[in-house]
Design a protein around this motif. Structure first.
Motif, PDB file in Angstrom:
ATOM      1  N   SER A  34      31.188  47.097  36.439  1.00 17.04           N
ATOM      2  CA  SER A  34      32.126  46.252  35.695  1.00 17.04           C
ATOM      3  C   SER A  34      31.423  45.566  34.532  1.00 17.04           C
TER       4      SER A  34
ATOM      5  N   VAL B 129      37.257  43.500  34.846  1.00 19.54           N
ATOM      6  CA  VAL B 129      37.382  44.278  33.605  1.00 19.54           C
ATOM      7  C   VAL B 129      38.717  43.993  32.935  1.00 19.54           C
TER       8      VAL B 129
ATOM      9  N   GLY C  42      35.470  43.829  40.775  1.00 19.20           N
ATOM     10  CA  GLY C  42      35.084  44.319  39.453  1.00 19.20           C
ATOM     11  C   GLY C  42      36.245  44.848  38.636  1.00 19.20           C
ATOM     12  N   ALA C  43      37.185  45.516  39.283  1.00 13.87           N
ATOM     13  CA  ALA C  43      38.333  46.058  38.551  1.00 13.87           C
ATOM     14  C   ALA C  43      39.157  44.921  37.941  1.00 13.87           C
TER      15      ALA C  43
END
Length: 224
Positions: free
Chosen positions: A66, A41, A37-38
């Motif tokens: 996210s 983004v 998810g990081a």
């Protein structure tokens, strides 16, 4: 128009499979991949895709959070969840975060391709088993007056009429034709209704339209 897609999944084989499907279908450009998810983004901010295909169960930052960050930062980017899981917490978390649709990974490949195209047009989509769960919850909520959406009483008659058609799955162009309005006017009414009801997307609008009794259990506009 080529649809720019970002694929987010912690399994390389899944990302590769989705890439093959998109390339074979034509009309898509895979602009990037992310393994968590990081990364998603960051990639969404850098690449500005039209659609993000988002897994939910990932390390560092999950798909729900996210999705929320991407939608908040880039409202024109559509997040379409593609996951193995169809559990309630995941489903409502993703929709609440602003996902425009929710698909399970074992669905037909053509269903995913169609969903990405619809997502790029701003049309919501839920896989049949997921839609059934949304409907079951909406029916339960509709039995209680306390569950009436906050802000429902502030809608104008026209906004409620437009919301009913959104709940029936109509596009802005179709609503404009049905009500003999301009598309820009319809967009204004849709935006006003969603703001009053604190809705993030048209999937949420469809559920709320059902809770308000504007559409029936088959998402057809009720006679008034």
């Amino acid at each position: 128009m080529t649809i720019r897609v970002l694929v987010v999944d912690d399994q390389p084989v899944v990302r590769a499979g989705v890439a093959l499907l998109l390339n074979a279908a034509g009309g898509f450009a895979l602009v990037g991949e992310a393994a968590d998810g990081a990364e998603a983004v960051s990639a969404a901010a850098r690449l500005r895709p039209d659609v993000v295909l988002m897994d939910l169960r990932m390390p560092r930052l999950d798909g729900v959070e996210s999705t929320r960050r991407i939608v908040d930062a880039h409202p024109s980017t559509r997040v379409l969840v593609l996951t193995t899981f169809a559990e309630d917490a995941d489903l409502y978390g993703a929709l609440g975060a602003g996902a425009i649709g929710y698909l399970v990974k074992d669905g037909p490949p053509e269903e995913m391709i169609d969903a990405v195209r619809r997502a790029a047009r701003g049309e919501p989509l839920l896989a049949p088993p997921v839609l059934a769960r949304v409907m079951a919850r909406a029916v339960d909520a509709h039995t209680s007056e306390a569950a009436r959406p906050r802000g429902a009483g502030r809608l104008t008659e026209r906004e409620a009429e437009v919301l009913a058609l959104v709940g029936a799955g109509r596009s802005n162009a179709e609503i404009a034709s049905a009500l003999h309005l301009g598309v820009t006017t319809v967009k204004t009414h849709v935006s006003a209704a969603m703001e009053k009801l604190a809705l993030r997307n048209r999937v949420q609008a469809a559920v709320v339209a059902h809770r308000m009794g504007l559409v029936d259990d088959d998402f057809r506009v009720r006679a008034r």
